[in-house]
Design an enzyme around this catalytic site. Structure first.
Site, PDB file in Angstrom:
ATOM      1  N   LYS A  78       0.852  -1.199   0.000  1.00 31.61           N
ATOM      2  CA  LYS A  78       0.000   0.000   0.000  1.00 31.61           C
ATOM      3  C   LYS A  78       0.889   1.251   0.000  1.00 31.61           C
ATOM      4  O   LYS A  78       1.949   1.266   0.638  1.00 31.61           O
ATOM      5  CB  LYS A  78      -0.892  -0.035   1.254  1.00 31.61           C
ATOM      6  N   SER A 158      -9.944   2.302   2.907  1.00 31.39           N
ATOM      7  CA  SER A 158      -8.965   2.987   2.091  1.00 31.39           C
ATOM      8  C   SER A 158      -8.026   2.060   1.333  1.00 31.39           C
ATOM      9  O   SER A 158      -7.434   2.483   0.337  1.00 31.39           O
ATOM     10  CB  SER A 158      -8.144   3.934   2.964  1.00 31.39           C
ATOM     11  N   SER A 182     -10.360   0.025   7.138  1.00 30.59           N
ATOM     12  CA  SER A 182      -9.725   0.154   5.821  1.00 30.59           C
ATOM     13  C   SER A 182      -9.068  -1.106   5.272  1.00 30.59           C
ATOM     14  O   SER A 182      -8.638  -1.125   4.114  1.00 30.59           O
ATOM     15  CB  SER A 182      -8.671   1.269   5.854  1.00 30.59           C
TER      16      SER A 182
END
Lengths: 495, 95
Positions: A78, A158, A182
């Site tokens: 990420k 997210s 998330s």
């Protein structure tokens, strides 16, 4: 042989051990899949040279024997993780061009274990969002579609790029982070597994901070077994993070027996929200039945302060964010606005931050600033922290009563269409985290497991919440649920 | 509690984010919606409840107060938008 990029971590590891494939072959398969999946906008910085170099090193290490489980396995990272020499910008314009001179502890742990980084993954800006629509890179797209409808759906957020990439087999697994849901919400939206460990299990060092008392990293994978393998590699005691726990990291995979006989599973009344779609109700009761059939005892429980978790979160998280994001001032890294004649340092800060932060991030910084400002600190921030104590106490009470894990829906709906929430007020989007956010506030481990589909064929997931530091037992319960649900659907390839 | 445009402007100033005047009404209205949502917390009886300071019952670790790092000027400055002569450079602060 099946395409190598479609393998999970455990399968690929076993093939590597048997010498039936190589890390270079696995990595090349993933790099090819990534190049063919531009339409998903999941990988936003590709690192093929780094990947192949690490894959070669991993093959050499495997040949020597005694390599760790993650050795040679290609994964995505990420964009929130600082990775040495590779852009790490939290999907924000304000960190444009930022190349960390150091590596986050979690990505270093994975690197040390021999995992191969394929590149950086899309996400909501500073991890603030539930649909990956606040990213400076544009939306990440869910590989799943509603039947033959071509409308683009959100992979959630997210960690939307991570979820999309894992579901579309662009990598074997990915890292995510979870402040209010998330990891678990995008996992549920994409038919993948995502675990947020107990607060303190994974070091936060080098992960771009959103809300420090809530942020935790975790793996996003194709199976519970893979989650166990990757979580073990990510966890460590880290002197660079004072909230990192000083506990040994168990061999989580070895704890996957699938035996949950006699375990007490709590079903919290308060999670039965008004207006909950029937499909979610059914999913939940089906999941409950699966655990009962596997020998668990089902117990109705009460977590009375559940309703107040989201409002408390929307005080605490923005408050911490307003403080954490004060560092983006155009001085030390990232974007600096072009200044006009006569502009001083205050104008530099104000223009830089207005240009660099997107709308949602600005909104949260300002809400945080407001709730921390003189005269409101007690009414908002301190009250929210008191409510947080009560939320945690709710969980402590049920665990003290002998509950081993709690089963809830992971999300209030299946993946929604990109843009569908554009006209909704911000609070509507926040409701996506309604089932997940309590877990962050209480610092507990939580895992999302895909267990079914809705009538349009989209994946749906359930969440299991465990006792603090007992990720191994939680993973085992999730493993039993996964085995019973037998969810094997994959998105039809259109990209 | 209702937030007007003046308050929105003051918060933007405190947060060091430039907000154009024409954007203030929408910002104030967003704040009101979010704060309206947060107001629910007033229903909770928090009498005698301590505000949470740490979610895990673990004392923050301490370390010896010694230098453990340093001499990395180039790395520290590597990402600066404007670095000169070994320093971060900013617009003139003092006339």
């Amino acid at each position: 042989m099946t395409d190598l990029n479609t393998l999970g971590l455990a399968e690929a590891r076993d093939l590597l051990r048997k010498g039936e494939t190589t890390s270079v072959e696995l990595t090349e398969a993933c790099l090819g899949a990534i190049d063919a999946a531009e339409a998903l906008n999941a990988f936003v910085h590709k690192t093929p040279e780094i990947a192949l170099e690490r894959a070669k090193a991993a093959d050499a290490r495997l040949a020597d024997g005694d390599a760790p489980a993650m050795c040679g396995l290609p994964i995505g990272i990420k964009d929130l993780f600082c990775t040495e020499g590779v852009p790490s910008q939290a999907a924000s314009r304000i960190l444009e061009g930022f190349k960390p001179q150091y590596e986050s502890t979690v990505s270093q742990n994975l690197r040390d274990a021999g995992a191969v980084m394929l590149g950086k993954l899309n996400m909501d800006e500073f991890a603030m969002g539930s649909s990956n629509e606040t990213s400076t890179y544009g939306n990440a797209i869910n590989p799943w579609r509603r039947g033959n409808d071509e409308a683009a759906l959100t992979p959630g957020g997210s960690s939307g790029g991570s979820a999309s990439a894992v579901a579309a087999d662009l990598c074997l697994a990915a890292t995510g982070t979870d402040t209010g849901g998330s990891i678990r919400q995008p996992a549920a939206f994409t038919g993948t597994v995502g675990i947020k460990p107990t607060y303190g299990r994974c070091s936060r060092w080098g992960i771009i901070a959103f809300a420090s008392s809530l942020d935790q990293a975790g793996p996003m994978t194709k199976s519970v077994r893979d989650a166990a393998i990757m979580l073990e590699a990510m966890c460590s005691t880290d002197p660079k993070d004072s909230t990192s726990i000083d506990l040994p990291v168990p061999n989580f995979e070895a704890m996957l027996t699938g035996d949950i006989k006699g375990k007490k599973i709590g079903i919290p009344t308060e999670y039965r929200m008004e207006g909950m779609p029937e499909e979610i109700e059914t999913l939940w009761s089906d999941g409950t039945a699966m655990l009962r059939d596997a020998g668990a005892e089902i117990v109705d429980i009460s977590l009375p302060h559940t309703k107040y978790a989201l409002p408390a979160y929307y005080v605490i998280a923005p408050a911490e964010a307003s403080s954490n994001l004060a560092r983006y001032d155009g001085v030390r890294y990232g974007h600096r606005a072009k200044l006009s004649q006569g502009d001083g340092i205050t104008e530099m800060y104000e223009k830089t931050r207005a240009e660099g932060f997107g709308d949602e991030v600005q909104r949260r910084i300002m809400i945080g600033t407001y709730v921390l400002s003189a005269g409101f600190y007690d009414a908002y921030y301190n009250r929210a922290r008191r409510v947080r104590t009560l939320i945690k106490r709710d969980f402590e009470q049920v665990f003290a009563d002998g509950i081993d894990a709690i089963l809830t829906p992971a999300t209030p709906s299946a993946a929604f269409g990109l843009g569908e929430m554009a006209d909704a007020d911000p609070v509507q989007m926040y409701l996506n985290d309604i089932f997940t956010v309590t877990v962050n506030l209480a610092g507990l481990p939580g895992i999302a497991v895909p267990t079914g589909t809705d009538r349009q064929g989209l994946p749906l997931g359930l969440q299991l919440i465990g006792r603090p530091w007992e990720e191994g037992e939680l993973l085992n319960t999730a493993y039993a649920l996964e085995s019973a649900a037998g969810f094997v659907a994959k998105p039809a390839k259109w990209w | 509690m209702s937030i007007d445009e003046n308050t929105a402007a003051r918060v933007a100033k405190l947060a060091r984010i430039k907000v154009e005047d024409e954007a203030l009404p929408a910002l104030a209205s967003d704040f009101n919606r979010i704060l309206g949502f947060i107001e629910q917390l007033n229903e909770v009886d928090v009498e005698g409840v301590e505000p949470m300071t740490s979610v895990t019952p673990v004392r923050l670790k301490r370390r010896d107060d010694v230098v453990t790092d340093g001499n990395q000027q180039q790395k520290v400055l590597a990402n600066a938008p404007d670095a000169r002569e070994g320093f971060f450079a900013v617009p003139k602060v003092v006339e």
